[in-house]
Every structure is written in structure tokens, then in C-alpha cells.
Design a protein around this motif. Structure first.
Motif, mmCIF file in Angstrom:
data_model
loop_
_atom_site.group_PDB
_atom_site.id
_atom_site.type_symbol
_atom_site.label_atom_id
_atom_site.label_comp_id
_atom_site.label_asym_id
_atom_site.label_seq_id
_atom_site.Cartn_x
_atom_site.Cartn_y
_atom_site.Cartn_z
ATOM 1 N N ASP A 1 3.310 9.322 -1.907
ATOM 2 C CA ASP A 1 3.908 8.629 -0.778
ATOM 3 C C ASP A 1 5.289 9.217 -0.534
ATOM 4 O O ASP A 1 6.240 8.938 -1.270
ATOM 5 N N GLU B 1 4.965 -6.351 7.051
ATOM 6 C CA GLU B 1 3.917 -5.610 7.727
ATOM 7 C C GLU B 1 3.139 -6.531 8.655
ATOM 8 O O GLU B 1 2.823 -6.187 9.788
ATOM 9 N N TYR C 1 -3.758 3.452 6.967
ATOM 10 C CA TYR C 1 -4.160 4.566 6.119
ATOM 11 C C TYR C 1 -3.699 4.427 4.676
ATOM 12 O O TYR C 1 -3.955 5.288 3.853
ATOM 13 N N GLY C 2 -2.944 3.340 4.364
ATOM 14 C CA GLY C 2 -2.416 3.170 3.011
ATOM 15 C C GLY C 2 -3.504 2.830 2.007
ATOM 16 O O GLY C 2 -4.585 2.380 2.366
ATOM 17 N N LYS C 3 -3.205 3.078 0.722
ATOM 18 C CA LYS C 3 -4.125 2.753 -0.378
ATOM 19 C C LYS C 3 -3.521 1.623 -1.202
ATOM 20 O O LYS C 3 -2.328 1.636 -1.489
ATOM 21 N N ASP C 4 -4.367 0.658 -1.596
ATOM 22 C CA ASP C 4 -3.883 -0.429 -2.447
ATOM 23 C C ASP C 4 -3.347 0.125 -3.751
ATOM 24 O O ASP C 4 -3.937 1.030 -4.340
ATOM 25 N N ILE C 5 -2.229 -0.446 -4.202
ATOM 26 C CA ILE C 5 -1.648 0.004 -5.456
ATOM 27 C C ILE C 5 -2.627 -0.180 -6.618
ATOM 28 O O ILE C 5 -2.769 0.692 -7.463
ATOM 29 N N GLU D 1 5.785 3.786 10.905
ATOM 30 C CA GLU D 1 5.473 3.910 9.476
ATOM 31 C C GLU D 1 4.635 2.730 8.996
ATOM 32 O O GLU D 1 3.664 2.895 8.263
ATOM 33 N N PHE E 1 7.683 8.755 1.641
ATOM 34 C CA PHE E 1 8.829 7.852 1.882
ATOM 35 C C PHE E 1 9.341 7.270 0.576
ATOM 36 O O PHE E 1 10.534 7.239 0.315
ATOM 37 N N GLU E 2 8.395 6.790 -0.216
ATOM 38 C CA GLU E 2 8.778 6.099 -1.437
ATOM 39 C C GLU E 2 9.327 7.078 -2.471
ATOM 40 O O GLU E 2 10.299 6.771 -3.156
ATOM 41 N N ARG F 1 0.825 -1.203 0.000
ATOM 42 C CA ARG F 1 0.000 0.000 0.000
ATOM 43 C C ARG F 1 0.861 1.255 0.000
ATOM 44 O O ARG F 1 1.944 1.273 0.560
ATOM 45 N N LEU F 2 0.357 2.272 -0.642
ATOM 46 C CA LEU F 2 1.037 3.566 -0.597
ATOM 47 C C LEU F 2 0.358 4.426 0.450
ATOM 48 O O LEU F 2 -0.861 4.400 0.597
ATOM 49 N N LEU F 3 1.181 5.194 1.147
ATOM 50 C CA LEU F 3 0.665 6.088 2.162
ATOM 51 C C LEU F 3 0.588 7.473 1.525
ATOM 52 O O LEU F 3 1.576 8.187 1.456
ATOM 53 N N LEU F 4 -0.590 7.796 1.003
ATOM 54 C CA LEU F 4 -0.720 9.041 0.249
ATOM 55 C C LEU F 4 -1.002 10.206 1.183
ATOM 56 O O LEU F 4 -1.996 10.213 1.898
ATOM 57 N N GLU F 5 -0.111 11.171 1.170
ATOM 58 C CA GLU F 5 -0.331 12.350 2.005
ATOM 59 C C GLU F 5 0.118 13.592 1.262
ATOM 60 O O GLU F 5 0.728 13.512 0.202
ATOM 61 N N LEU G 1 1.091 3.166 10.204
ATOM 62 C CA LEU G 1 0.398 4.193 9.429
ATOM 63 C C LEU G 1 0.003 3.644 8.056
ATOM 64 O O LEU G 1 -1.118 3.836 7.586
ATOM 65 N N ARG G 2 0.936 2.936 7.420
ATOM 66 C CA ARG G 2 0.703 2.361 6.098
ATOM 67 C C ARG G 2 -0.419 1.327 6.154
ATOM 68 O O ARG G 2 -1.257 1.260 5.274
ATOM 69 N N ILE H 1 -4.924 2.681 -6.838
ATOM 70 C CA ILE H 1 -4.298 3.914 -7.314
ATOM 71 C C ILE H 1 -4.102 3.843 -8.816
ATOM 72 O O ILE H 1 -4.378 4.797 -9.537
#
Lengths: 366, 235
Positions: free
Chosen positions: A251, B92, B143-147, B136, A253-254, A209-213, B139-140, B150
Motif C-alpha cells: 500500500d 470511508e 479495490y482494497g484488501k481486508d487486513i 483514494e 500511501f501507508e 483495507r489496504l490498497l495493494l498495488e 479506490l480503497r 492479507i
């Protein structure tokens, strides 16, 4: 208007050669026409179906609900996939259930307004999907185990080499120190390769997953530059960042990792003296382009074409650069995970510009 | 530093070289003393009862019993013993699972000895500790979004019905706790977090403790434990 009466009707001929089952029903839900594929898939003869309610082709527990859906659709028919995203099931004459995709369309005929369902048997597709899911899960488990099993001894060795070198376990001769230094170098190279390899799997895994902020562009660029400062030691290379001020979603970090990677490449290929320019711009459509320009060795067209492949290394990149050949591939994975793209412009002996674009993702931000 | 002030440590780690390295790194600090070590989770529970260390450094993957279960059992019998999970697993799933143990602190193996020392001192004083890498992952995870979601964004612009509805994730943390968590990810110290959010150091510490408490009982954490134990990961 379509003529369904005549066996010679072009429409009837046409639907008979279509490789999906086609079932045409009236507004009362009674089957009016079928094609040969319907007989093949469902195991009914056409005459067994004609005049029956469409629900004969469904598992009995779903029939009642389907009647309501069908009536709803008939009152306002448009061409659309049925229950898209749902797992639809059909039932053969022998009672076997199987997964299907269904496309619905209203058609005007000499018999009035009818509904045509195109039914595709997706048993094979589902099986393949399940297999892929299972394999991907297995790979994730394997990578998780490997991460642990490969990294643990490397990290353990790193610490112990350091303690040996510090003389914690006794004073060392110069030669012993030299050997331990070589062990440290080899160990850290392997650790880097393992880390990069594991990252490749990480970004390929479905569950990543990407942490979009919200990211402040100048903060992002400055952070990356600070991180690579040690690489500039002993070199007369300056990194210029034109003043910019905007925010975008990604993201952090990435993306920082991507910029650090690209910057370190530029430093590698810039001779001891030179300027590297790091730029960020935001287009009117909200897309952001970040580019890194150097005036180093540059690359030929051939080299550019294979640049983003796994394990690719430029002929100019000697072993002394300690490259794992995965850096650019990882950058590409990260950018593509954002739905963006990355590209290179370069000329031998003139320099290289690597750019990547991140689309507007604000609506996906948490 | 007098003898009585030393923090008594127990190391629970199945990899011998890592355990030795850890011991040497930590014993460089004059106020730390390693009084027991083991590679076995069950043994760790017994040793904790017998030796009553002040603080335990615990790995996840252990012989006989994993570190999550061992921590739970130790905490049940000896609530005053502090535990820091030092995980070599970076997945994770493993990190989220470790949060279920109810430990006082969470660090990753690549943490520097200096950082680990800070964590030990802080946890020994009764505070909760979360390293930025672990924060991190948390949080990921929440709150993370599946690739895939996206990527879909780019191809579905013309779609009349937006398939991407911004679902509000079910997250156990409050707005303030989330802010604290984000600052931890950024590598900020408790002091810096307090200054940034205009709250006292004590309040920051309360938030960190509350974050860990909430995460340890959350469904997602419990699910991670289950997934981890069912996975092929061998301990």
C-alpha cells in the motif's frame, strides 16, 4: 486395529473422557458408538442413539442434504474438518438447535471401516464472536463520530486563527499576535494527536483495507524524502539513498507514511549535522526490507524493548519535539497489516537502524 | 472583474466557526460572492429555490436533513445549480455515502482554500471534481484488501488448497476510468492526466464525470448511505 466390542477397550475408555461429543457411524450412516459427552450435549441416552441414522442429530430441514454429503464422504474418507467455514448446526433431543464444529476421521476397526465425528458445541464461542463483532462495529461508529466532532472545531479554529492573525477582523497588537500564535501551536498539536489517535483506531478496525498495488521502490523512497524536506531546514543533515531498482506490492500511501515517520524520528535524534541512509532491498523470496539508518543519539536495550508501544516516548524526546508517542506504534500497525514485521537495532551514541519487512504480496494485488 | 461575472455561492455547514472561516477564505477571491448561508439541510433546499446560487458548498452532517438528501432535492428542482460536497467526515462510509448525492464535486475539509477555489472554478464551468483524498477512499473501497485476508497470507503458506482466491471485485468503472482515478489519487491535474494517458482534456473531463455518475448509483454507495443513516452518527 481398534477393538470397539469390549467395554474394556482402551479406545472406548479414551473417547469417553474426551470433552467433545464423539459419534461413530458405519458406512450405512447408522450410529455405532457414542461417548458420555454426546449424551450430555444432545440430551439423548446412548441406547436411544445406537442403531439410528446419524441424521437424528441434525435439524430436520438439513437431514436430506446431509445424507448425500455423508455418502459422498464415505466413498472417499479422509481426516478433515467438515464444511470448514460453514455455519454447521446440530439438534438436541428437545429440538433446540446449536452451532457446532465437526472433525471427521475414518477409523479401521474390528467392525470394519467406520467414520468418527468429533462434535464440538461452539455456542459460547459464537456468542463471544458476535459480541466482539458488535463491539467492534460500535467502536467504529464511535470513532467516526469522534473524528467529526473532535476535528471540526479544531479545523475551524485553525482557519479562524489564521484570519485573525492576517488582520482580517482588525489590526492586532504584537501581544495579541503572540497569543494567537500560541493558540495556533496548541491547536495544531492537538489536531496532530487527534489525527494519530484516530489512525490507531482506523488500523485496528476490522473493516480497514489496504490498497495493494505495484510500487516502484525508488519512487516511494524519493516521495517520502521530499515530504520531510521541510524538517531539514537549518540542519546540515543529508539523506542518502543508494541506487536501487525493483518493484514490489504494497500500500503505497501507508508505506510512505511509515517511511516519513521513521525518517522524521531519525532527523529528530540526529544532531544538527549528520547523514541518514535510506535503503531498500528485495530478497530472493520476494520479501522487501526497507531500513533507515542514522548516526544519532541511539538507544539503550531497555528503550528498544518498549519502543513500539502506544504512547511511548524516549526520555530523550523532550516536549519540544512535539511527539504524540504514537508514531512508531502506527508504523508497526501498518507493517503488520501487510503481514510484515518491524525491528530496531541501536547503540547509545552510535546510532539507530530501524528496518521493516514486507512479504511478497503480488498475488493479492488488484 | 465586473459584478455580473461573480460566482454566487451558498454555504451549507452546521458548524458556525467553520462556516465563518470558509466564508472569509472564499471571499478573498474577487470573483466569488457568498449570497446565502445556513446550517440546516431543509432550509438549504428552500434557500436554493429562492436565491438561485450558482454553486453550493455542502456539508454532510446538517440540522434537520443531511447534505446528501438536501443535494438530491436541490438538484431535482434546480439541475443547473452546481453542488460541491465538502465533507468533514473522513470515514470511508460517510465519504462513499456522499457520492450518492449526485453532487458535481467532492472535497474533504482539510482541502486548502486554493484547492477549493480551483474546485469551485472547475465545477462552475460544468466539470466534475474529485479531490485526491476522496479518490483514494473510493479506490480503497472498491479495490482494497481486508487486513485479515492479507495477514492470513503469511500463515497459510503450507495450505494445500489456497483459501485466497483472487476474486475479481464488482467494480462499476472501466479500465480507463480506473487509470484516471489512480492519477487523481496521485494528485495529478486534468491537464497532467491527459498528457499521461494521451487523451484530450475534454476526454479526461468526460471520464471524471462518468466516474462520479457511475459511483452515485452503485449499490455500494447506496449501501453506505443506508449504513450511515442507521449508524449512531448524529447530524
Amino acid at each position: 486395529m481398534l477393538n470397539l466390542q469390549s467395554k474394556e477397550s482402551n479406545f472406548i475408555k479414551l473417547i469417553d473422557v474426551i470433552p467433545d461429543a464423539i459419534v461413530i457411524v458405519g458406512s450405512d450412516g447408522k450410529i455405532k458408538h457414542t461417548n458420555s459427552k454426546t449424551e450430555e450435549i444432545f440430551g439423548y441416552k446412548a441406547e436411544e442413539l445406537l442403531g439410528n441414522e446419524l441424521e437424528i442429530l441434525l435439524p430436520s430441514r438439513l437431514r436430506h442434504k446431509h445424507v448425500k454429503h455423508r455418502e459422498g464422504y464415505s466413498s472417499k474418507p479422509v481426516s478433515r474438518p467438515m464444511g470448514s467455514g460453514l455455519n454447521l448446526l446440530a439438534r438436541k433431543k428437545d429440538g433446540t438447535e446449536f452451532p457446532v464444529d465437526i472433525m471427521l476421521s475414518p477409523i479401521e476397526t474390528n467392525e470394519g471401516k467406520l467414520i468418527m465425528s468429533v462434535v464440538r458445541d461452539i455456542t459460547m464461542l459464537k456468542q463471544r464472536e458476535d459480541e466482539i463483532k458488535r463491539k467492534s462495529k460500535q467502536l467504529e461508529d464511535l470513532v467516526s463520530t469522534l473524528t467529526h466532532d473532535l476535528k471540526t472545531p479544531l479545523l475551524g479554529a485553525e482557519v479562524s486563527f489564521k484570519h485573525l492573525l492576517e488582520g482580517y477582523f482588525g489590526k492586532l497588537t504584537e501581544q495579541q499576535k503572540e497569543i494567537i500564535n500560541l493558540l495556533i501551536q496548541g491547536n495544531s498539536g492537538t489536531l496532530r494527536l487527534v489525527n494519530n489517535l484516530l489512525s490507531v483506531f482506523k488500523y485496528e478496525s476490522e473493516s480497514y483495507r489496504l490498497l495493494l498495488e505495484e510500487i516502484d521502490i525508488s519512487e516511494l523512497l524519493e516521495k517520502a524524502v521530499n515530504a520531510i524536506k521541510p524538517l531539514l531546514n537549518g540542519k546540515d543533515i543529508s539523506i542518502k539513498i543508494p541506487k536501487i531498482n525493483f518493484k514490489f506490492t504494497g500500500d503505497a500511501f501507508e508505506l510512505e507514511r511509515v517511511i516519513i515517520n521513521l525518517l522524521s524520528n531519525s532527523i529528530k535524534f540526529t544532531n544538527d549535522k549528520g547523514t541518514i541512509e535510506l535503503k531498500g532491498i528485495k530478497n530472493e523470496d520476494g520479501n522487501v526490507i526497507i531500513s533507515i539508518e542514522d548516526h544519532g543519539k541511539g538507544m539503550s536495550k531497555d528503550e528498544i524493548s518498549s519502543l513500539f508501544e502506544r504512547f511511548w516516548q524516549s526520555a530523550k524526546s523532550s516536549a519540544s519535539y512535539n511527539s504524540t508517542g504514537l508514531g512508531l506504534y502506527l508504523c508497526k500497525q501498518i507493517v503488520e497489516a501487510h503481514g510484515g514485521k518491524i525491528w530496531v537495532e541501536s547503540e547509545p551514541e552510535k546510532g539507530t537502524i530501524v528496518s521493516f519487512e514486507i512479504p511478497e504480496l503480488t498475488h493479492l494485488k488488484y | 472583474m465586473t459584478e455580473t461575472k461573480k460566482i454566487k455561492l451558498m454555504l451549507v455547514e452546521d458548524h458556525a466557526l467553520t462556516r465563518i472561516g470558509l466564508k472569509v477564505s472564499l471571499e478573498k477571491y474577487s470573483n466569488l460572492e457568498v449570497i446565502a448561508e445556513t446550517e440546516n439541510g431543509k432550509k438549504a433546499v428552500e434557500l436554493a429555490n429562492e436565491n438561485k446560487p450558482d454553486l453550493i458548498i455542502m456539508d454532510i452532517g446538517l440540522v434537520e436533513m443531511d447534505g446528501i438528501e438536501a443535494t438530491k432535492q436541490i438538484k431535482e428542482k434546480n439541475p443547473t445549480i452546481k453542488v460541491i460536497m465538502l465533507t468533514s467526515h473522513e470515514g470511508e462510509r460517510e465519504i462513499m455515502a456522499s457520492l450518492a448525492s449526485g453532487a458535481d464535486g467532492y472535497c474533504l475539509k482539510d482541502t486548502s482554500p486554493e484547492q477549493l477555489y480551483k474546485a469551485i472554478e472547475s465545477v462552475n464551468e460544468g466539470n466534475a471534481w474529485l479531490s485526491s483524498q476522496v479518490a483514494e477512499k473510493v479506490l480503497r473501497n472498491y479495490y482494497g484488501k481486508d487486513i485479515s485476508q492479507i495477514k492470513q497470507n503469511g500463515t497459510s503458506h503450507n495450505h494445500s488448497t489456497p483459501i485466497l482466491q483472487n476474486k475479481i471485485p464488482v467494480v462499476p468503472l472501466s479500465e480507463r476510468e480506473l487509470e484516471v482515478l489512480k492519477l487523481i489519487v496521485d494528485g495529478k491535474s486534468n491537464q497532467e492526466i491527459g498528457e499521461k494517458l494521451f487523451i484530450t482534456l475534454a476526454t479526461v473531463k468526460t471520464h471524471v464525470r462518468s466516474i462520479l455518475n457511475k459511483l452515485s448509483v452503485d449499490d455500494r454507495t447506496q449501501a453506505a448511505v443506508k449504513a450511515m443513516r442507521e449508524g449512531i452518527v448524529t447530524f
